[in-house]
Design an enzyme around this catalytic site. Structure first.
Site, PDB file in Angstrom:
ATOM      1  CD  GLU A   1      -4.829 -19.080 -20.181  1.00  0.00           C
ATOM      2  OE1 GLU A   1      -5.788 -19.162 -19.127  1.00  0.00           O
ATOM      3  OE2 GLU A   1      -4.658 -18.160 -20.934  1.00  0.00           O
TER       4      GLU A   1
ATOM      5  CB  CYS B   1      -5.751 -26.022 -14.309  1.00  0.00           C
ATOM      6  SG  CYS B   1      -5.899 -26.484 -15.832  1.00  0.00           S
TER       7      CYS B   1
HETATM    8  P1  NAD Z   1       3.392 -22.913  -9.681  1.00  0.00           P
HETATM    9  O1  NAD Z   1       2.592 -21.625  -9.462  1.00  0.00           O
HETATM   10  O2  NAD Z   1       3.812 -23.563  -8.188  1.00  0.00           O
HETATM   11  O3  NAD Z   1       4.733 -22.977 -10.433  1.00  0.00           O
HETATM   12  C1  NAD Z   1       4.483 -22.788 -11.531  1.00  0.00           C
HETATM   13  C2  NAD Z   1       5.931 -22.144 -12.252  1.00  0.00           C
HETATM   14  O4  NAD Z   1       6.240 -21.002 -11.485  1.00  0.00           O
HETATM   15  C3  NAD Z   1       7.104 -23.108 -11.943  1.00  0.00           C
HETATM   16  O5  NAD Z   1       7.904 -23.245 -12.960  1.00  0.00           O
HETATM   17  C4  NAD Z   1       7.552 -22.648 -10.540  1.00  0.00           C
HETATM   18  O6  NAD Z   1       8.824 -23.122 -10.274  1.00  0.00           O
HETATM   19  C5  NAD Z   1       7.557 -21.460 -11.025  1.00  0.00           C
HETATM   20  N1  NAD Z   1       7.618 -20.297  -9.636  1.00  0.00           N
HETATM   21  C6  NAD Z   1       7.167 -20.696  -8.211  1.00  0.00           C
HETATM   22  N2  NAD Z   1       7.383 -19.755  -7.389  1.00  0.00           N
HETATM   23  C7  NAD Z   1       7.681 -18.857  -8.228  1.00  0.00           C
HETATM   24  C8  NAD Z   1       7.899 -17.419  -7.827  1.00  0.00           C
HETATM   25  N3  NAD Z   1       7.721 -16.932  -6.627  1.00  0.00           N
HETATM   26  N4  NAD Z   1       8.314 -16.506  -8.864  1.00  0.00           N
HETATM   27  C9  NAD Z   1       8.717 -17.031 -10.199  1.00  0.00           C
HETATM   28  N5  NAD Z   1       8.185 -18.279 -10.494  1.00  0.00           N
HETATM   29  C10 NAD Z   1       7.898 -19.201  -9.405  1.00  0.00           C
HETATM   30  O7  NAD Z   1       2.352 -23.974 -10.016  1.00  0.00           O
HETATM   31  P2  NAD Z   1       2.442 -25.551 -10.286  1.00  0.00           P
HETATM   32  O8  NAD Z   1       2.029 -26.031  -8.662  1.00  0.00           O
HETATM   33  O9  NAD Z   1       3.551 -26.212 -11.029  1.00  0.00           O
HETATM   34  O10 NAD Z   1       1.129 -25.980 -11.034  1.00  0.00           O
HETATM   35  C11 NAD Z   1      -0.305 -26.001 -10.494  1.00  0.00           C
HETATM   36  C12 NAD Z   1      -0.950 -24.651 -10.690  1.00  0.00           C
HETATM   37  O11 NAD Z   1      -1.218 -24.478 -12.132  1.00  0.00           O
HETATM   38  C13 NAD Z   1      -2.287 -24.817 -10.159  1.00  0.00           C
HETATM   39  O12 NAD Z   1      -2.767 -23.437  -9.500  1.00  0.00           O
HETATM   40  C14 NAD Z   1      -3.151 -24.992 -11.472  1.00  0.00           C
HETATM   41  O13 NAD Z   1      -4.747 -24.690 -11.577  1.00  0.00           O
HETATM   42  C15 NAD Z   1      -2.516 -24.208 -12.471  1.00  0.00           C
HETATM   43  N6  NAD Z   1      -2.804 -24.651 -13.874  1.00  0.00           N
HETATM   44  C16 NAD Z   1      -3.365 -23.911 -14.714  1.00  0.00           C
HETATM   45  C17 NAD Z   1      -3.877 -24.219 -15.981  1.00  0.00           C
HETATM   46  C18 NAD Z   1      -4.708 -23.410 -16.618  1.00  0.00           C
HETATM   47  O14 NAD Z   1      -4.859 -23.680 -17.970  1.00  0.00           O
HETATM   48  N7  NAD Z   1      -5.307 -22.392 -16.156  1.00  0.00           N
HETATM   49  C19 NAD Z   1      -3.226 -25.422 -16.457  1.00  0.00           C
HETATM   50  C20 NAD Z   1      -2.298 -26.065 -15.352  1.00  0.00           C
HETATM   51  C21 NAD Z   1      -2.152 -25.531 -14.172  1.00  0.00           C
END
Ligand code: NAD
Length: 545
Positions: A293, A327
């Site tokens: 998500e 989100c």
């Molecule tokens: P993010 O994508 O920066 O990080 C998510 C996870 O991925 C973290 O654990 C991070 O360390 C890891 N990560 C970061 N870069 C990576 C890479 N290159 N390879 C593998 N893993 C990596 O997201 P965030 O800033 O923690 O959260 C915000 C985002 O999440 C927003 O885009 C928001 O819309 C989305 N979100 C979506 C929902 C939904 O249900 N659709 C819910 C909550 C948040």
């Protein structure tokens, strides 16, 4: 073994406590915040039930008070991820064969621990570590996570009850096996409940998990892990590692027993993960389940009949609760010119009363954004809107990172419906409004539908039943969660299953039967009570003379 078909306790949403002045929960939370602020913690990784310390300490601080130290966590590397995979695989056979009612008990107990003795602690950790006010922490960390556990158990039993027909003489049944291998839970910073649910949901279905939380939510992840352990999640079933995103992904996705990823986070990261899985597809024992998500560019669309006060309040709550870092947060709005002056006035009046500051002061509606890179990115978009001819900053816009990462609730008016802040997810307290000519309502709906790559949430405001039907039809694919005369945030487990389509994810609806189905692999068993003793069928017999 106990014999019987068991009914699980009826799942009901955890009641949201008010934290009103004089309430017991307010006093307890205050005291817990004070206590947690007064000491520094040291968080090890938890692998195979053991505390693992790398010695490489990373500092944790509240986003709203960057000089204060909450403690340190042990940063791991690829060797720790491999250790966690080994521990998970070692625990797999025992956990996968444990009867489902015992798995259920573990997570029902986790819900009760969370709603009771751990409520203040997990809320306080979320408030301090992720800069959430008391109410936002309560609906997330305490209530939604308890709901995920309790409704998860109920949904699991609904899955187990999905059984095929059996014709006379045979008996068919479905067995819902956990996946062969381990699951990777990769979790975001913004919801403690999501961070807890992503490892818990596959584990509930009998899987073993390696869990990597966001580096800006490690503080609350440590408390969730305490709850898992006290609830009786056996050693090795959920393993918590603190590593960088790329190191985690590289190590996990190279492993032949990688069986699935449960991800929530940004669209870019999800796409990079999917690509890596594709590149490695020949390495795996089975096809990994990919559940993600991701981002949103969530909208509010109003017509001239909209309840103006309700619309303006939905814009304030929808866009600015938790600093717009949901989100589902409303980040673009389409308002007809005929009602815009009044909406603008209400917005201005309401925003003038919003109090910004640390969440430890319960009167603050608005706290800090998560980290410096988010602050800088948002400040950049706001600065750009100040000078661009296609936009104006009409409310807020002040940014200050001297004490914490504070950005005022900001409203941009865009004169081009495809202006960059109408299109891109900013993930912060910035709402962009496009004012359309009333007679161009239908064309504006088309523009809305085609402006962004996302389709997570959206809301419409109208009191005209024909328009409500028209908007609902025209925007069929623009959102996975669609709200009529309500803000686009605040989905409740068991009531509004949550997830979006298009660039916003696989839409497997966290906390629902649809999500849990992704963590099982069905074996269909047929038993024949009367197997044939001849290979021929009656038609092969010769005609009678
Ligand atoms: P993010 O994508 O920066 O990080 C998510 C996870 O991925 C973290 O654990 C991070 O360390 C890891 N990560 C970061 N870069 C990576 C890479 N290159 N390879 C593998 N893993 C990596 O997201 P965030 O800033 O923690 O959260 C915000 C985002 O999440 C927003 O885009 C928001 O819309 C989305 N979100 C979506 C929902 C939904 O249900 N659709 C819910 C909550 C948040």
């Amino acid at each position: 073994m106990i014999k019987g078909f068991f009914n699980v306790p009826v799942a009901v949403n955890e009641p949201v406590l008010s934290y009103a002045p004089g309430s017991a929960e307010r006093a307890e939370l205050r005291e817990t915040l004070r206590e947690m602020r007064s000491r520094e913690v040291e968080l090890p990784m938890i692998i195979g039930g053991k505390e693992v310390r790398s010695g490489k300490l990373e500092r944790m601080h509240p986003p709203h008070d960057i000089k204060h130290t909450l403690g340190y966590y042990h940063q791991g590397d690829a060797s720790h991820v491999r250790m966690a995979i080994d521990a998970a695989l070692a625990a797999r056979s025992k956990w996968a064969s444990l009867s489902w009612e015992h798995r259920a008990s573990v997570f029902l107990k986790a819900a009760d621990l969370l709603a009771g003795p751990y409520r203040a602690k997990l809320n306080a950790a979320t408030m301090l570590g992720q800069s959430k006010n008391a109410y936002q922490a309560e609906i997330d960390a305490a209530c939604e996570l308890a709901d995920f556990f309790r409704f998860g158990v109920r949904e699991m039993t609904r899955i187990y009850a999905m059984q095929p027909e059996s014709a006379r003489g045979i008996w068919n049944y479905n067995e819902f096996r956990p996946l062969e291998g381990f699951i990777y839970a990769l979790t975001p910073f913004n919801f403690t409940s999501i961070a807890g649910n992503l490892p818990a949901a596959p584990a509930l279905m009998g899987n073993v998990v390696v869990w990597k939380p966001s580096k800006t939510a490690v503080y609350s992840a440590g408390v969730i892990m305490e709850i898992f352990r006290e609830a009786g999640v056996p050693d090795g079933v959920i393993n918590l590692v603190f590593v960088s995103g790329p190191v985690g992904a590289q190590t996990v996705m190279d492993h032949p027993e990688f069986a699935g990823i449960h991800f929530t986070g940004s669209t870019g990261v999800f796409q990079s993960v999917w690509k890596k899985i594709g590149e490695n597809i020949y390495k795996y024992k089975s096809y990994p389940r990919i559940v993600g998500e991701t981002g949103g560019k969530d909208f509010i669309f109003a017509d001239a009949t909209a309840d103006k006060q309700a619309l303006a309040i939905a814009m304030v709550r929808g866009a600015f609760e938790y600093q717009g870092q949901k989100c589902s947060a409303a980040s673009r709005a389409y308002v007809p010119a005929s009602i815009w002056p009044e909406i603008r006035e209400i917005l201005g009046r309401e925003l003038a009363t919003v109090k910004m500051g640390p969440p430890e002061d319960f009167t603050n509606f608005f706290n800090a954004v998560i980290d410096e890179s988010s602050f800088d990115k948002l400040a950049g978009f706001i600065d750009r809107a100040r000078t661009d001819k296609d936009a104006d900053v009409i409310f807020g816009g002040h940014c200050d990172k001297s004490v914490g990462y504070f950005i005022e609730p900001t409203v941009i008016q865009a004169y081009d419906p495809k202006y960059i802040t109408m299109e891109e997810e900013l993930f912060g307290p910035v709402l962009t409004v496009y004012v359309y000519n009333d007679e161009e309502m239908d064309a504006t709906l088309d523009i809305l539908d085609q402006t962004s790559m996302y389709a997570l949430t959206g809301a419409i405001f109208s009191q005209d039943r024909y328009n409500i039907e028209k908007f609902t039809r025209k925007l069929e694919n623009a959102a996975g969660n669609f709200y009529i005369n309500d803000k686009p945030t605040g989905a409740v487990v068991g009531q509004q299953p949550f997830g979006g389509a298009r660039g916003s994810g696989t839409n497997d609806k966290a906390g629902s039967v649809f999500n849990l189905l992704r963590w099982v692999n069905i074996r269909t068993i047929k038993e024949n009570f009367n197997p044939p003793h001849r290979y021929t069928y009656p038609n092969f017999a010769p005609d009678k003379e």
